[in-house]
Scaffold this active site. Structure first.
Site, short mmCIF file in Angstrom:
data_model
loop_
_atom_site.label_atom_id
_atom_site.label_comp_id
_atom_site.label_asym_id
_atom_site.label_seq_id
_atom_site.Cartn_x
_atom_site.Cartn_y
_atom_site.Cartn_z
CD GLU A 130 -2.79 -1.32 2.43
OE1 GLU A 130 -2.61 -0.57 3.39
OE2 GLU A 130 -3.72 -2.15 2.38
CD GLU A 237 -4.60 -7.89 1.88
OE1 GLU A 237 -5.51 -7.20 2.39
OE2 GLU A 237 -3.40 -7.59 1.99
#
Ligand code: HXH
Length: 326
Positions: A130, A237
């Protein structure tokens, strides 16, 4: 009943994120349907390296033992992230912020220590998580890493990781990965790394999706675009929330029939897409095992349950499962 991992055995590994509760409570499901696991939290910085001179590998070791006993693969998550990384990491004993060189040294030591312990046993790592900005034209997210080291912190992380375990597959992992604007930023980052011979092997698409967003078109465009880089893609995810991002309702005790049907249709379309791009995609990991536990219950809306997976809270297959298994 056919196992998920058998349905896709020629295309991808099928993974689940686990924690110390779900690895016990859902062990039957894990052993039947999955051939890969990821630690939901237990390899993150604050868990595995809670104090300057203290690492805590206990839970991570147990998860890896579970994987090995059951002939599963394990993905490592995650080495360099702006979240769940303690503040002390960026400061020295006298409370001064570290210099670029000092922070790079600490980063290297952390990556070395964690990856060396699991060398040859964890086959893939989310090296950087991220780091791309969600908004506007900025490429990188603001963080201590960026502030102190500069934008080459990403490059250093991959180089240190490759040195620690030259055989591990190294991933850049992010969410909102199907948003066209962010997609191009992620592409640009990966392309830049490749052009500088940085050892990156894959892009992790987190795939925190919901019943309505993102569109199949945007997801397909993202997969296609990342595949152009010649990197392997992991869905890292995946979950399919029952709620739109801005939906704040908290009144539901269980999913409606309509939600379950829509979720089944979405999952079927997602896996059709994954199959179309199976050349590029090598792993699909869910961010949990069954609706018994999901990080999405209480997040981001307090007091709201969610049911994002293929198995319900009793471990029974949901309509979505039956739409995927053909
Ligand atoms: C992932 N982040 C992480 O990679 C994983 O380690 C963690 O266990 C769960 C999800 C996804 C994420 C990204 C941004 C974010 C929340 C989750 O920011 C928000 C903050 C408030 C409200 C909504 C989003």
């Amino acid at each position: 009943m056919k196992a998920l991992k058998d349905q896709f055995k020629d295309q991808f590994l099928i993974g689940a994120a686990v924690n110390s509760e779900t690895i016990k409570a859902d062990q039957a499901l894990l052993k039947t349907h999955f051939n890969s696991i990821t630690a939901e939290n237990e390899m993150k910085f604050e868990n595995i390296h809670p104090k300057p001179d203290e690492y805590d590998f206990q839970e991570a070791d147990q998860f890896l033992a579970f994987a090995e006993t059951n002939h599963m693969q394990m993905r490592g998550h995650t080495l360099v992230w702006h979240n769940q990384t303690p503040d002390w990491f960026f400061y020295d004993d006298s409370g001064q912020q570290l210099s670029r060189l000092e922070l790079l040294n600490r980063m290297e030591a952390h990556i070395q220590t964690v990856m060396t312990r699991y060398k040859g046993r964890i086959y893939a790592w989310d090296v950087v998580n991220e780091a791309i900005s969600d908004h506007g034209n900025a490429l990188y997210r603001q963080s201590k890493w960026l502030e102190i080291i500069g934008d080459d912190f990403i490059e250093y992380a991959f180089r240190f990781a490759h040195e620690a375990d030259p055989d591990a597959l190294l991933f850049y992992n992010d969410y909102n990965e199907s948003d066209p604007q962010k997609r191009e930023k992620i592409y640009q980052l990966a392309e830049g790394l490749l052009s500088r011979d940085v050892p990156i092997h894959g892009i992790g698409l987190q795939a925190h999706w919901n019943l309505y967003d993102p569109s199949l078109q945007d997801i397909e465009a993202a997969i296609k675009r990342y595949a152009e880089l010649g990197l392997t893609l992991h869905i890292t995810e995946m979950d399919v929330s029952m709620f739109r991002f801005d939906d704040k309702r908290t009144d539901l005790e269980k999913p409606t029939k309509e939600m379950l049907a829509l979720q089944a249709e979405r999952y079927a379309h997602f896996f059709d897409l994954f199959m179309m791009y199976a050349q590029a995609i090598s792993s699909v990991t869910f961010w949990g095992v069954s609706d018994r536990y999901t990080w999405l219950s209480d997040f981001p809306v307090k007091g709201r349950k969610n049911w994002p997976f293929l198995f319900d809270r009793n471990g029974e297959a949901k309509p979505a499962f039956h739409h995927i298994i053909k």
